[in-house]
Design a protein around this motif. Structure first.
Motif, PDB file in Angstrom:
ATOM      1  N   VAL A   1      -3.769  11.178   5.692  1.00 15.88           N
ATOM      2  CA  VAL A   1      -4.229   9.947   5.147  1.00 15.88           C
ATOM      3  C   VAL A   1      -4.458   9.043   6.436  1.00 15.88           C
ATOM      4  O   VAL A   1      -3.856   8.949   7.196  1.00 15.88           O
ATOM      5  CB  VAL A   1      -2.929   9.435   4.505  1.00 15.88           C
TER       6      VAL A   1
ATOM      7  N   TYR B   1       3.070   5.440   3.921  1.00 18.44           N
ATOM      8  CA  TYR B   1       2.335   6.753   3.675  1.00 18.44           C
ATOM      9  C   TYR B   1       3.338   8.076   3.918  1.00 18.44           C
ATOM     10  O   TYR B   1       3.949   8.062   4.925  1.00 18.44           O
ATOM     11  CB  TYR B   1       1.291   6.564   4.811  1.00 18.44           C
TER      12      TYR B   1
ATOM     13  N   CYS C   1       0.904  -1.114   0.012  1.00 23.08           N
ATOM     14  CA  CYS C   1      -0.003   0.166  -0.031  1.00 23.08           C
ATOM     15  C   CYS C   1       0.793   1.250   0.125  1.00 23.08           C
ATOM     16  O   CYS C   1       1.839   1.354   0.742  1.00 23.08           O
ATOM     17  CB  CYS C   1      -1.058   0.013   1.336  1.00 23.08           C
TER      18      CYS C   1
ATOM     19  N   ASP D   1       0.641   5.644  -0.256  1.00 23.31           N
ATOM     20  CA  ASP D   1      -0.137   6.879  -0.092  1.00 23.31           C
ATOM     21  C   ASP D   1       0.734   7.755  -0.307  1.00 23.31           C
ATOM     22  O   ASP D   1       1.752   8.287   0.717  1.00 23.31           O
ATOM     23  CB  ASP D   1      -1.122   6.983   0.962  1.00 23.31           C
TER      24      ASP D   1
ATOM     25  N   SER E   1      -7.692  10.953   2.978  1.00 25.92           N
ATOM     26  CA  SER E   1      -7.750   9.676   2.187  1.00 25.92           C
ATOM     27  C   SER E   1      -8.020   8.815   3.672  1.00 25.92           C
ATOM     28  O   SER E   1      -7.343   9.096   4.699  1.00 25.92           O
ATOM     29  CB  SER E   1      -6.446   9.149   1.769  1.00 25.92           C
TER      30      SER E   1
ATOM     31  N   GLY F   1       6.127   5.511   7.854  1.00 26.36           N
ATOM     32  CA  GLY F   1       5.251   6.514   7.735  1.00 26.36           C
ATOM     33  C   GLY F   1       6.275   7.799   7.567  1.00 26.36           C
ATOM     34  O   GLY F   1       7.123   7.994   8.525  1.00 26.36           O
TER      35      GLY F   1
ATOM     36  N   ASN G   1      -5.085   5.064   7.694  1.00 26.18           N
ATOM     37  CA  ASN G   1      -4.946   3.616   7.195  1.00 26.18           C
ATOM     38  C   ASN G   1      -5.481   2.683   8.555  1.00 26.18           C
ATOM     39  O   ASN G   1      -4.722   2.958   9.506  1.00 26.18           O
ATOM     40  CB  ASN G   1      -3.619   2.986   6.893  1.00 26.18           C
TER      41      ASN G   1
ATOM     42  N   ALA H   1      -1.272  12.056   9.601  1.00 29.41           N
ATOM     43  CA  ALA H   1      -1.449  10.377   9.108  1.00 29.41           C
ATOM     44  C   ALA H   1      -1.804   9.704  10.432  1.00 29.41           C
ATOM     45  O   ALA H   1      -1.533  10.175  11.413  1.00 29.41           O
ATOM     46  CB  ALA H   1       0.048   9.963   8.654  1.00 29.41           C
TER      47      ALA H   1
END
Length: 376
Positions: A220, A212, A183, A185, A191, A241, A222, A249
């Protein structure tokens, strides 16, 4: 006009043929449920109120796209929202013992709803890409693997600075099947990504690597749930991150080991770099264990770039911005190296470099290296 009025107006603006009974039922379910509130624990750091500022024409699907008119039981408001506006999507079964050489790349739509089934012993790569400048996009997918199947799954989000993205993926993994997922970002204004993994039968496994790196005012989130429901299942989760500017985040990962899921082997690691005093990262890996013969670990770290490493590079003539970029890219490389195919990894790496202060110098060095390789 309130948020829900925006969505109703967007629906009524669709062509008559697109306003099917199934879609209208989904819209009604969404309007009744509403958007998640920050009063909910799983949403405490992510406020969807900015969706209220989007005009109706930014909320609906591509009117020329095909529609999914199948009946559905809605899980919640966001599920109903996606069903109301989803226009086209992947709906495919990979035959048993079949290996797809080319990755599956669903056509980008404003709202997508996918179904992928890998039969026994099959293998495939799926790339879900939510990049682009579309103001609002939702992507929901149900993916199931039969015994011994293999899937390499990539979720990319390199959206524009004003884009809003919501994704929800549900992965069901049977006996001795495995999903390897990455994944990434790197963009977007707001998001939210949810991943639900069900290790349903003995020997099922999942490996999750994530990066991310929001910038500017980007946010963002998750959220990951991994359910160990059977014995001898394995999960590996490693997220990294990077936050700079005023970016925020959120990472929340829960591994739940159910009763009778003995011999579970699970590891969850989250490492974060905070590169600006105004940036923020909230990370919470969790374990919930209801079996007694398991091997489970989890942890989260937060920090800044290594000052000694920076000093070492500076003393060897490396400019400060480039030195910081080198160290940041090294930190991200642990995730990016898992991306296949190589052209996708290269594109993601270049995008990451573009948002770093020393990225131009780094790319120049890379180009010089390629030139020298070509001449040798």
């Amino acid at each position: 006009m309130g948020t829900l009025d925006h969505f109703r107006a967007a629906f009524e603006a669709l062509p008559e043929a697109a306003r099917t009974a199934a879609r209208r039922a989904a819209l009604d379910a969404f309007l009744a449920e509403g958007l998640p509130s920050t009063a909910l624990e799983d949403w405490r750091y992510t406020d969807l109120a900015p969706l209220a500022a989007l005009p109706p024409d930014a909320l609906g699907p591509d009117a020329s796209a095909s529609t999914d008119d199948a009946p559905s039981t809605f899980v919640d408001g966001l599920d109903a929202l996606n069903r109301a506006f989803a226009a086209g999507g992947l709906d495919r079964t990979i035959d048993a013992n079949t290996r797809l050489d080319a990755p599956l790349r669903p056509t980008a739509r404003a709202h997508q709803r996918h179904r992928l089934h890998l039969a026994r012993g099959s293998e495939a790569t799926l790339i879900l890409n939510t990049s682009g400048d579309a103001p609002f996009q939702t992507v929901f997918a149900d993916i199931t693997l039969d015994a011994g199947a293999r899937l390499h799954l990539i979720r990319l989000n390199d959206a524009g600075s004003d884009a809003h993205r919501i994704t929800r993926l549900r992965l069901g993994i049977a006996r001795d099947a495995n999903i390897d997922m990455v994944c990434v970002d790197l963009g977007g204004r707001l998001s939210r990504h949810e991943l639900h993994v069900d290790l349903a039968e003995p020997g099922a496994g999942v490996t999750l690597n994530g990066l991310y790196a929001p910038t500017g005012n980007g946010h963002v989130d998750n959220h990951i749930w991994i359910e160990h429901r059977a014995p001898h299942c394995t999960s590996r989760l490693a997220f990294r991150g990077i936050a700079r500017d005023k970016a925020r985040a959120v990472f929340d990962g829960l591994v739940r080991v159910h009763p009778h899921a003995q011999k579970t082997d699970s590891e969850q690691r989250v490492a974060n770099l905070i590169l600006s005093p105004t940036a923020e990262i909230n990370a919470k890996p969790e374990l919930e264990i209801h079996a007694d013969d398991v091997k489970c670990t989890h942890g989260a770290t937060f920090g800044q770039l290594d000052e000694q490493a920076l000093f070492y590079l500076r003393t060897r003539g490396v400019p400060e911005a480039l030195a910081r970029t080198l160290l940041t890219c090294t930190f991200a490389h642990d995730v990016l190296q898992h991306i296949r195919p190589e052209d996708v990894r290269a594109r993601v790496t270049q995008r990451l470099l573009r948002q770093m202060p020393g990225g131009d110098e780094m790319r120049a060095l890379q180009m010089e290296g390629l030139r020298m390789d070509a001449q040798s």
